[in-house]
Design a protein around this motif. Sequence first.
Motif, PDB file in Angstrom:
ATOM      1  N   GLN A  23      38.268  37.429  65.412  1.00 13.41           N
ATOM      2  CA  GLN A  23      37.382  37.925  64.357  1.00 13.41           C
ATOM      3  C   GLN A  23      35.956  38.115  64.871  1.00 13.41           C
ATOM      4  O   GLN A  23      35.305  39.127  64.561  1.00 13.41           O
ATOM      5  CB  GLN A  23      37.405  36.971  63.171  1.00 13.41           C
ATOM      6  CG  GLN A  23      38.722  36.981  62.409  1.00 13.41           C
ATOM      7  CD  GLN A  23      38.866  35.840  61.430  1.00 13.41           C
ATOM      8  OE1 GLN A  23      37.862  35.246  61.012  1.00 13.41           O
ATOM      9  NE2 GLN A  23      40.094  35.510  61.066  1.00 13.41           N
ATOM     10  N   ASN A  24      35.471  37.184  65.663  1.00 13.55           N
ATOM     11  CA  ASN A  24      34.120  37.325  66.216  1.00 13.55           C
ATOM     12  C   ASN A  24      34.035  38.524  67.149  1.00 13.55           C
ATOM     13  O   ASN A  24      33.029  39.250  67.148  1.00 13.55           O
ATOM     14  CB  ASN A  24      33.706  36.047  66.967  1.00 13.55           C
ATOM     15  CG  ASN A  24      33.322  34.916  66.042  1.00 13.55           C
ATOM     16  OD1 ASN A  24      33.082  35.139  64.851  1.00 13.55           O
ATOM     17  ND2 ASN A  24      33.273  33.712  66.568  1.00 13.55           N
ATOM     18  N   TYR A  25      35.098  38.724  67.943  1.00 13.23           N
ATOM     19  CA  TYR A  25      35.062  39.847  68.874  1.00 13.23           C
ATOM     20  C   TYR A  25      35.070  41.177  68.112  1.00 13.23           C
ATOM     21  O   TYR A  25      34.290  42.076  68.418  1.00 13.23           O
ATOM     22  CB  TYR A  25      36.238  39.780  69.844  1.00 13.23           C
ATOM     23  CG  TYR A  25      35.847  40.321  71.193  1.00 13.23           C
ATOM     24  CD1 TYR A  25      35.385  39.484  72.199  1.00 13.23           C
ATOM     25  CD2 TYR A  25      35.878  41.694  71.449  1.00 13.23           C
ATOM     26  CE1 TYR A  25      34.982  39.982  73.425  1.00 13.23           C
ATOM     27  CE2 TYR A  25      35.487  42.198  72.670  1.00 13.23           C
ATOM     28  CZ  TYR A  25      35.039  41.329  73.648  1.00 13.23           C
ATOM     29  OH  TYR A  25      34.626  41.838  74.846  1.00 13.23           O
ATOM     30  N   PHE A  26      35.919  41.293  67.124  1.00 14.68           N
ATOM     31  CA  PHE A  26      35.966  42.519  66.321  1.00 14.68           C
ATOM     32  C   PHE A  26      34.641  42.736  65.586  1.00 14.68           C
ATOM     33  O   PHE A  26      34.130  43.858  65.517  1.00 14.68           O
ATOM     34  CB  PHE A  26      37.123  42.462  65.328  1.00 14.68           C
ATOM     35  CG  PHE A  26      38.487  42.616  65.949  1.00 14.68           C
ATOM     36  CD1 PHE A  26      38.646  42.884  67.303  1.00 14.68           C
ATOM     37  CD2 PHE A  26      39.633  42.495  65.179  1.00 14.68           C
ATOM     38  CE1 PHE A  26      39.901  43.036  67.877  1.00 14.68           C
ATOM     39  CE2 PHE A  26      40.893  42.648  65.736  1.00 14.68           C
ATOM     40  CZ  PHE A  26      41.034  42.911  67.084  1.00 14.68           C
ATOM     41  N   ARG A  27      34.078  41.666  65.047  1.00 12.22           N
ATOM     42  CA  ARG A  27      32.805  41.773  64.335  1.00 12.22           C
ATOM     43  C   ARG A  27      31.696  42.272  65.261  1.00 12.22           C
ATOM     44  O   ARG A  27      30.885  43.140  64.883  1.00 12.22           O
ATOM     45  CB  ARG A  27      32.431  40.406  63.747  1.00 12.22           C
ATOM     46  CG  ARG A  27      31.199  40.434  62.854  1.00 12.22           C
ATOM     47  CD  ARG A  27      30.884  39.052  62.310  1.00 12.22           C
ATOM     48  NE  ARG A  27      31.920  38.577  61.387  1.00 12.22           N
ATOM     49  CZ  ARG A  27      32.762  37.586  61.641  1.00 12.22           C
ATOM     50  NH1 ARG A  27      32.723  36.959  62.817  1.00 12.22           N
ATOM     51  NH2 ARG A  27      33.646  37.216  60.748  1.00 12.22           N
ATOM     52  N   ASN A  28      31.665  41.747  66.483  1.00 10.17           N
ATOM     53  CA  ASN A  28      30.625  42.143  67.432  1.00 10.17           C
ATOM     54  C   ASN A  28      30.795  43.595  67.892  1.00 10.17           C
ATOM     55  O   ASN A  28      29.803  44.302  68.092  1.00 10.17           O
ATOM     56  CB  ASN A  28      30.637  41.202  68.634  1.00 10.17           C
ATOM     57  CG  ASN A  28      30.168  39.799  68.291  1.00 10.17           C
ATOM     58  OD1 ASN A  28      29.458  39.608  67.304  1.00 10.17           O
ATOM     59  ND2 ASN A  28      30.565  38.820  69.084  1.00 10.17           N
ATOM     60  N   ILE A  29      32.037  44.021  68.077  1.00  6.17           N
ATOM     61  CA  ILE A  29      32.271  45.421  68.436  1.00  6.17           C
ATOM     62  C   ILE A  29      31.768  46.344  67.332  1.00  6.17           C
ATOM     63  O   ILE A  29      31.052  47.318  67.586  1.00  6.17           O
ATOM     64  CB  ILE A  29      33.766  45.674  68.712  1.00  6.17           C
ATOM     65  CG1 ILE A  29      34.192  45.007  70.023  1.00  6.17           C
ATOM     66  CG2 ILE A  29      34.064  47.180  68.768  1.00  6.17           C
ATOM     67  CD1 ILE A  29      35.688  45.049  70.276  1.00  6.17           C
ATOM     68  N   LEU A  30      32.121  46.037  66.093  1.00  7.47           N
ATOM     69  CA  LEU A  30      31.731  46.888  64.979  1.00  7.47           C
ATOM     70  C   LEU A  30      30.220  46.891  64.775  1.00  7.47           C
ATOM     71  O   LEU A  30      29.636  47.923  64.395  1.00  7.47           O
ATOM     72  CB  LEU A  30      32.447  46.441  63.707  1.00  7.47           C
ATOM     73  CG  LEU A  30      33.962  46.662  63.722  1.00  7.47           C
ATOM     74  CD1 LEU A  30      34.623  45.992  62.527  1.00  7.47           C
ATOM     75  CD2 LEU A  30      34.297  48.150  63.747  1.00  7.47           C
TER      76      LEU A  30
END
Length: 228
Positions: A23-30
């Motif tokens: 979730q953190n990785y997806f959030r940071n990408i977005l």
Amino acid sequence: MTAPKAITFDCYGTIIDWDRAVQNYFRNILAQYDINNADVVALQRHWENIQFTYIQDHYRPYKEVLKHTMAMAFREFGYPFSTDDCIAFSESMGSWEPFPDAKEALLELKKLTKIALITNTDDAIINETVTHLGVDFDEIITAEQAGVYKANHQGFHLALERLGIERSELLHVGFGFKYDVVPATELNIKSCWVNRYGETRPANVKETFLVGDMSTLALLIKGMAHST
């Protein structure tokens, strides 16, 4: 009930905090694309469903799985991403952090029985994870070694062979119900579902033991060992 001669563990989601990392990785990408209100939990769940179907086909290296399935999930949600984003995601897994209780529980369990991993990943990724975790496992079985991913049974057969034990002497521990509890049950191997978030049982299969964290599992096995 006697203590198991060996315990096999799923790694990512059971020992490593998979949900938070993804979730953190997806959030940071977005966030790089000025998208700050995305439902990353829903995105993660959708990605996991895509991945489960994707890995049931012929074997592919897990970094390839990560790259391709992330792209598929983002595309289906209509979110922007780059090839570099997918590559970076696939390269990040070995550094994901464990749950706070995981290392201590594993070290306690290692005093009582053999501990091993049956993990849906590649040798290089799990080697990085284990080095970061700082726990010496008796055996590590990867999807790369088995040539297939769980819920296929081959990784379990390899674990039994390498540990030199019977099915009745093994306990398999995991958070992924259909990846871990279901195949263990099909093989008549005792299972423990680590259900940290109080999720509803997703299949008409019953685990042998249910715990909410790794610390409770360690206490359970200590009780078995002492009663024996």
